[in-house]
Design an enzyme around this catalytic site. Sequence first.
Site, short mmCIF file in Angstrom:
data_model
loop_
_atom_site.label_atom_id
_atom_site.label_comp_id
_atom_site.label_asym_id
_atom_site.label_seq_id
_atom_site.Cartn_x
_atom_site.Cartn_y
_atom_site.Cartn_z
N SER A 112 38.44 18.37 39.17
CA SER A 112 39.35 17.68 40.03
C SER A 112 40.71 17.60 39.22
CB SER A 112 39.03 16.17 39.89
OG SER A 112 37.94 15.92 40.78
N LYS A 129 43.29 19.41 41.38
CA LYS A 129 43.73 18.71 42.66
C LYS A 129 45.26 18.61 42.54
CE LYS A 129 40.02 15.84 44.12
NZ LYS A 129 38.80 16.04 43.27
N TYR A 146 38.01 24.42 49.07
CA TYR A 146 38.28 23.27 48.24
C TYR A 146 37.40 23.35 46.91
CZ TYR A 146 37.17 18.37 46.46
OH TYR A 146 36.99 17.31 45.77
N TYR A 167 40.55 8.18 39.05
CA TYR A 167 39.85 7.45 39.88
C TYR A 167 40.15 5.81 39.94
CZ TYR A 167 37.82 12.16 39.26
OH TYR A 167 37.50 13.25 39.40
N VAL A 209 35.39 16.01 36.39
CA VAL A 209 34.00 15.75 35.86
C VAL A 209 33.46 16.75 35.12
CG1 VAL A 209 33.19 14.04 37.78
CG2 VAL A 209 33.02 16.87 38.14
#
Lengths: 303, 303, 303, 303
Positions: free
Chosen positions: B63, B66, B188, B239, B257
Amino acid sequence: MEYQNILEEIHDALKNVPDKGTVPSYIPELEKISPDRLGLYLLTWNKEEYGTGDFDIPFSIQSISKVLSLAKALNFTGADLWKRVDVEPSGNPFNFLSLLELEKGIPRNPFINAGAIVVSDILLSHLEDPKRDFLNYIRELAEDDSITYNESVARSEKATGFRNAAAANLLKSFGNMNNKVDDVLDFYYYQCSLSMTCKQLARTFYMFTNSGKNATGKTFLTPSQAKRINAIMLTCGFYDEAGEFAFEVGLPGKSGVGGGIVAIHPEKYCMVTWSPGLNEKGNSLLGMKALEMFTTKTGLSIF
Amino acid sequence: MEYQNILEEIHDALKNVPDKGTVPSYIPELEKISPDRLGLYLLTWNKEEYGTGDFDIPFSIQSISKVLSLAKALNFTGADLWKRVDVEPSGNPFNFLSLLELEKGIPRNPFINAGAIVVSDILLSHLEDPKRDFLNYIRELAEDDSITYNESVARSEKATGFRNAAAANLLKSFGNMNNKVDDVLDFYYYQCSLSMTCKQLARTFYMFTNSGKNATGKTFLTPSQAKRINAIMLTCGFYDEAGEFAFEVGLPGKSGVGGGIVAIHPEKYCMVTWSPGLNEKGNSLLGMKALEMFTTKTGLSIF
Amino acid sequence: MEYQNILEEIHDALKNVPDKGTVPSYIPELEKISPDRLGLYLLTWNKEEYGTGDFDIPFSIQSISKVLSLAKALNFTGADLWKRVDVEPSGNPFNFLSLLELEKGIPRNPFINAGAIVVSDILLSHLEDPKRDFLNYIRELAEDDSITYNESVARSEKATGFRNAAAANLLKSFGNMNNKVDDVLDFYYYQCSLSMTCKQLARTFYMFTNSGKNATGKTFLTPSQAKRINAIMLTCGFYDEAGEFAFEVGLPGKSGVGGGIVAIHPEKYCMVTWSPGLNEKGNSLLGMKALEMFTTKTGLSIF
Amino acid sequence: MEYQNILEEIHDALKNVPDKGTVPSYIPELEKISPDRLGLYLLTWNKEEYGTGDFDIPFSIQSISKVLSLAKALNFTGADLWKRVDVEPSGNPFNFLSLLELEKGIPRNPFINAGAIVVSDILLSHLEDPKRDFLNYIRELAEDDSITYNESVARSEKATGFRNAAAANLLKSFGNMNNKVDDVLDFYYYQCSLSMTCKQLARTFYMFTNSGKNATGKTFLTPSQAKRINAIMLTCGFYDEAGEFAFEVGLPGKSGVGGGIVAIHPEKYCMVTWSPGLNEKGNSLLGMKALEMFTTKTGLSIF
């Protein structure tokens, strides 16, 4: 008053009302149907048949098929099916995925899309040739080999069914799907695309008025299974309008976005209506009215 | 105290703690990594570099990518991007699809999966050869042509990524996706599979400490864009633990992660940690502790 | 450019804009205030003070008081407070009770009403004479004994505050309230009714720019507590617009429906704005713009 | 087989089962009741009466009263009542306040607490002396002047009913309450505290098997109103287990946390069971089983 007269009275009263609801635009094949179509068909427990209007014109039965796939799946799994799908009303139209998420992938009941997708998954695991075998099952129930899928409806729905794809993937993520997402959705859309007339539907659903036996007397469900499916139709058959339908009409039933509605009075009759315009909850506007008028005029309701 | 000493002190304090968190089991490729890995790397605004432990071993940045895809997408769309993705914290880990549903397909921010999938859709529409061009962008930022995707990670995540597929289909159903669901998910997962070391990440993220210019002085973002991405990292980077990280560490940052965390102190430094064991919120357990210790020891926080 | 000039420029640019937002109608006492009021006040870390417009007129600080009651409660409980209130953004304006319900009575953060009500409950348990002692605390922070509650505001809010009463009862049902519901709400509304000027607020909040010490150098919070409250202001200070404020302004801050906003730049300054018209998210429309202009013109932001 | 024999068979089969459910601890007055109590009572349409076990011992009818207050309120408002309360199943036990919030203060149906509180508000607006008049209404229905409220139950529930107070305040905030919150809750708890025997309840609910007329032939509801209340009992009478009850038992009914259940078979009978131990959904464990056994043995269900 005779049933035929009652049906004709209702048909006359409704065929010229100005507001016939809205034909849904999101399924191109359905959008082409004239909103003026109105068919009513009644098949009594003792096999008298009455019809008015467009009762002999086939339409896309859509979610009405969910009752039939559930009935077939129970043949294979029995009560084990209820470990994968619950029997409670959903109550929450605006965030169905949320409910599925909060309840860890157990759909609230077999008549919301997520629940019907699980039922399709079960059929896919048990039928040798799922599309062929399911169609044969319907034909046998109705004693009518002319019933077919409308493949172009199935394809057009699949191509734009992103919310169902979301639900199916969510089910898969929770382990409540054994086959491939794509295969399950493919079969699911075929079932929904069944093209049937009011008359054919009445004959197919006769088993729910007759403790699980169709008009030829052949057993397709145990009496207990037939009762229980009736109970689920009453509590969950009309999306977010199930309570309203129980309240106004007082019968188990199931609607589809193709404009069809099937209603069951156990050991009395099965009534089918078709009118393509929907109300804001997604149920046939004139169909709901016709059934309300019918139970009011005949005084027949289960309550 | 010198930075190198501080890093080593932290490394010594953490490398033998018994609870190193849990390596996630749902991505087979990640599960193989030893939980004992611990790398720390610091790149100061004036380009001093310090590292301890496993800072030179590549890991899956997941992530953390992102932030980089968002930065690249802003090059194409400018502020128009914010019509398709919001900048508010999500606050609701247990029903992310519900929020997306209630908010009609506008993801809460670009760092939840649904938001990053929209960003991937934007890149797919603008890059000539998306996978190649995005990789080249990262390589240029880091001045390092050895960076690659880990294709087996990408494939294994796609094969089991049913919740992301649910989110992507829901986005598509709301009209917030221009390309095909499958193509967007494919791209993605490639972005998430980028394999990088702490050192390479520090160099890549240097632009966020430096008003949008990387270490060679080349401009990749306007100063205002860099500031705003920092703001989003602070409010949305962890998160459901974003508030906790702001509270305990007090820096903008982003976790993955794969066990990596990047933290930014504008015009001061960029710090990267890597330790594969995660806490219950999905952030690297030792990485969070290392950063908390670092800001406590140095007294450097933005608050 | 000098600060005084910047403030005046902003005041000039905003005082005649046609859209000044909407003065909320649900609190009768607030509805009477002219939407043309606009005050700006800046207190720098080194105690220079600048003001323009209506900076010396008292207004109802409302939710800005939540920061001060939190600061006071931390004196009594220390970090134990965080067992009863979380520090995560709420992210969900449209169903705050739902979140509280799903999260079993632990409010998402101390700046949503439910969280501030828990903080009031804590103060009620620890202060000898809660209303008197809390007022004295504010007066001491601001070095100004003229500050008072507006009791008619407190009473009118309590008489119509049914949603807060719902939240308080829900907290009580989950065991997260030690005193009586009615007593807690009574004290809560008193805090919100504090009547203060921009200037008084700037002096009161000076401790957040100064590691917990007010302008006289007296310690009211540890440096760590001050930092952490700043972090919570950044992530949670503006209801559902916290991300937007961090994104556009880039400072910790807190707004109130009375039209006030306090913004903090640690070790740089505290800035207070007042304009009663609110935007659709419930934050002062001109105040948000003034702060955005101020950080743009000065280039001062924490990111 | 005769009804008396069937009741005795069921009683024998259940009275010694080891798991009798859990007597709720949150209402001190109810906790004192022995879990061994088991009463069954049947009143047929043609006024035959059968009973076994503890059918003559009064218990707290609790939520069963919601059906009776609804029936009384319809006398005053007619169908206008449905503008303030919906008739859909709630489907969402874990976040009832959330639903009420999302649906802007219109309770899903009159049998969830929020809906019954709105009904109490209606009665409070129309009855001259609400507590006296409502009690007289029940006494007249049952032809029994010995029925009373249990005031200590009412008081103990009110003192700890924080979730109901939350719901009531939320209703008030949405404008769906005309009287004072406290007055409405006070009256609501009195209704719930009615103390009645199985026999008295059967006589009171006889009107629902008899198109709105009680056993003396006096009309209390129109046939249509009686049918519709039956429909709502079927879809909404058992909290989150309404679907399950329809599925397993197949009758309209209503349960209360005092351990009572009333079930209606229109133009056939009214059956009442009492056993204080509840299942995990809050319905009487043995009562549910007794009714399931009764409909299985008699083959009488509406489906």
